[in-house]
Structure formats: C-alpha cells, structure tokens
Design an enzyme around this catalytic site. Sequence first.
Site, PDB file in Angstrom:
ATOM      1  N   TRP A 361     -20.647  34.936  37.105  1.00 16.09           N
ATOM      2  CA  TRP A 361     -21.376  34.628  35.832  1.00 16.09           C
ATOM      3  C   TRP A 361     -20.720  36.463  34.678  1.00 16.09           C
ATOM      4  CZ3 TRP A 361     -25.309  38.204  34.338  1.00 16.09           C
ATOM      5  CH2 TRP A 361     -25.473  40.008  34.984  1.00 16.09           C
ATOM      6  N   ASP A 362     -19.825  36.781  35.203  1.00 18.15           N
ATOM      7  CA  ASP A 362     -19.573  38.143  34.847  1.00 18.15           C
ATOM      8  C   ASP A 362     -18.685  37.479  33.422  1.00 18.15           C
ATOM      9  OD1 ASP A 362     -20.107  38.914  36.953  1.00 18.15           O
ATOM     10  OD2 ASP A 362     -18.108  40.189  36.826  1.00 18.15           O
ATOM     11  N   GLU A 492     -28.608  44.663  42.449  1.00 14.18           N
ATOM     12  CA  GLU A 492     -28.033  43.733  43.331  1.00 14.18           C
ATOM     13  C   GLU A 492     -29.224  45.054  45.261  1.00 14.18           C
ATOM     14  OE1 GLU A 492     -24.587  40.763  42.712  1.00 14.18           O
ATOM     15  OE2 GLU A 492     -23.793  42.726  44.013  1.00 14.18           O
ATOM     16  N   LYS A 604     -28.871  49.745  40.863  1.00  8.42           N
ATOM     17  CA  LYS A 604     -27.120  49.370  40.952  1.00  8.42           C
ATOM     18  C   LYS A 604     -26.474  49.437  40.115  1.00  8.42           C
ATOM     19  CE  LYS A 604     -23.290  46.482  43.251  1.00  8.42           C
ATOM     20  NZ  LYS A 604     -23.462  45.370  43.913  1.00  8.42           N
ATOM     21  N   GLN A 605     -27.347  48.752  39.060  1.00  9.74           N
ATOM     22  CA  GLN A 605     -26.492  48.411  37.870  1.00  9.74           C
ATOM     23  C   GLN A 605     -28.481  48.184  36.789  1.00  9.74           C
ATOM     24  OE1 GLN A 605     -24.935  44.805  38.926  1.00  9.74           O
ATOM     25  NE2 GLN A 605     -24.864  43.909  36.893  1.00  9.74           N
TER      26      GLN A 605
END
Length: 769
Positions: A361-362, A492, A604-605
Amino acid sequence: MSREYIKPNPWSIIEEGWNPDLVKSSESLFSIGNGAMGQRANFEETYSGETFQGSYVAGVYYPDKTRVGWWKNGYPEYFAKVLNAPNFIGIDVFIDGEALDLAKFEKSDVKDYRRELNMKEGWYERSFKIELSDAKTIQVTARRFLSLNIDELAVINYQVTALKGDMRISFQPYLDAGITNEDSNWDDKFWEVEELQTTDHQAFIRSRTNKTNFYVCTFMQSELYKNGEHVQYADPFDKNETVIRHKVATQLAEGDTATLLKYAGYTSSLNYEHFEIFDAAKNVLHKAIEKGYDQLLEEQKDVWAQIWLMADITIEGDMKAQQGIRFNIFQLNQTYSGKDARLNIGPKGFTGEKYGGSTYWDTEAYCIPFYMATKDQKVARNLLKYRYEQLDKAIENAEKLGFSNGAALFPMVTMNGEESHNEWEITFEEIHRNGAMVYAIHNYVRYTGDYSYVPEMGLEVMIAIARFWHQRATFSQRANKFMILGVTGPNEYENNVNNNWYTNYLAKWCIEQTVNHLNKVKDGHNDDYNRIIGLTKITDGEVASWLEVAQNMYEPFDEDLGIYLQQDGFLDKEIVPVSELKASQRPINQKWSWDRILRSCYIKQADVLQGFYFFEDHFSKEDLEKHFNFYEPLTVHESSLSPCVHSIQAAHLGRMDQAYEFYLRTSRLDLDDYNHEVEEGCHITSMAGTWMSIVEGFGGLKIVDDMPSFNTRLPEQWESFSFKINFRDQILKVHVAKDGTTVTLDGDSSQDILVNGEKQTLEPVAVNS
C-alpha cells in the site's frame, strides 16, 4: 542511534577507507537499477568475506510455499519472493596466477579504498590500491552502470594498473546461474538452468523459474584493452552445469593499465517469447558493441540529466540534507521508470530480498504523489491501472476470506494481484490498505484533473471496495453504530483491535466517495455508467445499504481529551511517553517481546495521524495540534514510513525544529543506518515520503479550489530550497528563501496559484534549470 560513514557530498554517495564490516551495508547503499533490473553493489572480483549477493529482474518472482505452524482458512498459499537472478557481474582477476580477493589481505594492506555512487550521472565506481608483494602494487578501478536507454544492458569497466613491478594479468569474466535466495522458506530450488551457449565471444545462459515459468537469458561479451588500445575479445575458457567462464590475459609493465569491458544483462519472457530470448540478447550485445563504452556512458549521463531537470530538489546551506534528498530521488528513479504498467515499486526496490513482493500500500499512499509530480501524469495513471488490472484477483482474495457479491480486498503484498503476505495479523487484519486504493484515485484526479480514469477503470475498483467495507462492518445493537472489529491499523504494534479509528474513518470515506462518483459518472459518462452497472449488477437498494453503514460508522472518541482514539481501549494502557524510555530499551522491536510491545502504548508509525495527513482539510489546525500533541510523544518511529508524515504535520503546525529533525531522519534513514538494518536493503517506498516532507511539508503543496497552493516554511538550517512539479502538463518551479517565495511557470497558458494565502496568476516563462 545512527551509524555515519558516508561522506557528505551534494551529488555523490562516497565511502572512504576499507572496512570489511561495512561491506554488506555498502552493497545496499551503492545499489544500481534502471527500472527493468537492478543489483546490489557486490564486488566483481572474488570476495570470500561476508557478502549478500543480489541481482534482480523486475517482475520475475517465485511463489515460495507458505510455512506456518498452524494453517488458517484463507491463508495465502505462498509468499512472493523477489528472486536473486543469475549473476552477470563476475570477473575473477588473477595477478601472476594468484586470485585477487580483498578478504585475504590485512586491512592495512588495502590503501585508498573508495566507493562512489554518482547520482548526477548514474554510475557506480569502486577503487583501491593493494600491495601484492614487496615488488608488486596494483591500482583497481571498477565502474559500472545499468543503461537507462537500453534497459536490458549493463556495462562494466574494470581497470587494473601496475603501479609497481611487471606482472601478468588474467581476467575471467563469467556468468553464474547457480544462485539461491537467502530467505527461502523450504530451501526450494527457485531456478532451473535449461541451456548454456557460447558463440564466438559471447555467452548465454537460459534459466527458467520453477512454478511461475519465467524464462531469463543472462548474457555477456567482454573485450580487453591495454593502455587504451583494443587487444582482443575474451574467449571461452570453462563451462559446467551453471557457469560459463571466458578468459583473456596480457603482460603489464610497470605503469601499464589493462581494462576489461564487459557488456552483460538480461532478456526475459516478460518481453519476448521464451524461444526468442537468446536472439534478443544477441541484439542487445550488438547494440552495445556498436555504440561502445564511451557513447553508452554519455547517453547514460544525458538521460539522468533529463531526469534531474524535473526531479531535482536543491537545498542551499545544508549538505547532509541535500545529499539525503538526492539519494532518495535517485533510488526512486532507479526503481521505477513508469514505462511498464505491469511493474510497481517494491519496498526494497533492487537493493535486497526482504519483504518480497513488488507492491504494498506504500505505492498508493506515498509513491504516487512523487511520480505524479515529477513525471508525466501517465506514469501515475499506470500505477492506478496496475491495481485495476488486478481487480479480479482482489475479488478472489476477498472470496477466500468469506466475502461475496464482488467485494474486493486488495493484497498487502503481491506480484500478480494475489495476496502473498505470510503474517496473519497483517494478511487478514491490515485491511486499511483497501482505503489507500481509493485515496490514490482521489489524489490523482484532484491533482491531474484527469477524471477519465474514474469512468474507465476507477469506479469499478471503488464499487468492489465499498462492497467490502459494507460486508466487513458489524452492527452493534448496544451502540446503535456500525463497527469494524478485529483489525490491525498502520500501527503494527497493536494487533487484532476493535474500531481502529483510521480504518473506520477510511471505510466511511470510501463508501461516500464511491456513491459520489457513481452519481457523477451517471450524469456525465452515461455509456460507462451503463457498462459498469451491467458488470457489477449494482442496485439503488445496495447503495442505500452502503450509506447506512457510512452514516452510522462508529468513531472512538474521548470527550475529556477531545481526541479520536487510536482504537477502543487505547486509554486503558499505561500512557508513558517515549522520552521516558531508557536508550537501552530502543528500538523496542529488537529489545522487547512481542507480548510486551502489544500491551504497550507505543506506536510504530503514524496511525491516527496518518488519517489527519490524508484528510487534512477535514479537520482544523487546532484538531491537528491536539492529536499531534497526544500521539507523537508515544510514537517510536520504528517504521520507515513514520518520520515523513510527522515532518509534514510538524511543518504545518509551524514546529520547524521537529519538522527538520523528522525530515533529516527520513532522508538519511539508510545513509546513516538509523535502524541498523541497511545491509538487508534500502527503504525505497519511504523515500517518496522524504520528497513529500519537502514538497508538501516545507513547500506546503496542496490543491485548493482546483489550483496549486503553497504555504512555505524554511528550516532555519537552510538558506533556501527549490523544487519543481508538473501540474497538468505545466511546470511550476518553487524557490523558497529567507526573503520570500517565488514561483515561476514553464508552460503554454497562465496558471492561477496560491502562495501563502495570496492568489497569483502566473504567465509562462522559459525555465530550464
């Protein structure tokens, strides 16, 4: 903590000094590619030390059977492995019969060791001096590039100079098809070698991938020069089941230079019938020999000059920042050229095997803006077309999980549209990826003004995704709301949660977008509308049931804090900011158990903030500030995709110290090896986020009322910066300095823009630099 050994330079990546411990890291950083193939910066000559050999052909993969302890219904049958392809760079070098191998020498014996990746001109070079004995010293300089003009061709110029003493030098250029992947699940044999040929001075090996039946011809031809004069072509020398070796030799007096020119590369059944790939390889070699090394190198420089003319970002006053952004832009252009709609942007590009697949999906979330703005809009359209052409597979993926009626779940990882990710909590639960597909269509249309993609292809994708969200939502009688249960959001570090806000918000938005475009296509593209209705069998009743879900979607929210919660129960965690973690505990993904990570508050992000990035115009600046203040201090940024989003948002909030810090981290993530993992390959897709950090963050680019808007902010570490964007086939050049912002237009007609809130009408002027 970063690990810095790359020398600051505006146009080159440079390593100085021989350190065997850095070999694998440098093999990643100095990788080269041309969109059709690529390779790590492995040595041409023998190297018996630790190395990670890697050459890759775009689109060629192997379906490595999934290996798990407990099989679950719907689990992907295989993991799509990026294949380590046959090796064509090999040139064994013998001096008076002794093999040259840097691993056999003391570190102090290797002098003036240097690597350079010249990003401006598109070539990679390695050089060193070595004392072979008291009587003999040599200088080695090896330069190579992968042609952008002839994208099946690689060129290697390998020079040995006798600095001291006379000596006999022998080169043995070879092809080696007996290679393996480092990450095989079952130690399967990925390749079968079918035929080896040596004709005149040329060599060819035809290999076939097991299961997928891709045919690849690896080829070479080599010639020897002495002091610039042609001596002879390399002749066949040895051959076994997987290797063809040629040989050429000459005597060197002190001061003489022997140069081996090796032309090599791949032709494959992606572009030819399998029985044509030998002839295609011969044709490539014919073109190469006819042009010769000097002309091929000049053509390489010319093509890169054209790329940089549009893609370059200049930064005045900050060498490390300048080097970082150019490295990111260079790698993105090496990875994907936009010529072939069957290809995509793998997360490691041509720099390593990790993550497998060619598409995450990046691409939709991070990469499309870069290619859309720095190339022709057809390149971005090809990336969208790639997903449309895999819609049937996305519907199959959803069917395997129990969905029906044409609902589609696009894969987390894929080569051909089939899901091929092996971690269940991501494969089954990280369904927010579906939303990125619709967002990419929305982003493309608002930027390019090209609505034709929606009736031709995009609406079918949106309908299938809306059907997925409708079926995936669960009605809660207790809350009288629709909920999405059992998911993993972008963060995640929390799996199998209920009502991840980002996922729920995306689902609601995707349904509303689909209904809006259904009405728009019905009103303006009647033939396409009737075709789509006939294909999908959609009814007014079905659309009404979608809207019921969207209009009644649950969004977790805390009234006391006034923020959307990452998911239900997030505030039940112990909320301790990252700043209170001891350095010895970082990174937590390497120091903590997974159980401990999942119970922690650490992110995480960007997750909620990813939604605020996508939908900035849905929220006020005060909303962004409140959410940024709460979530950023809890974010460990252990995903390469995290710093760029935070850099953009910090810039929008005027927090330039933070914005700059995040920018430098994302731009030099690999160069300074922040995560101590660069030897596995570079983070290619997050490099597009680095570009976004400047253009959308510091440059403040967004589309407002159908025109480009720039709200510019200059980091105090910089004197100025500039970039270009291709907006609807007209080039805008933006220059931001301490004394203000100027925008110039290279095009055919006037263009309205906003600069720091003020409307301007630009008239075309010639812009060539």
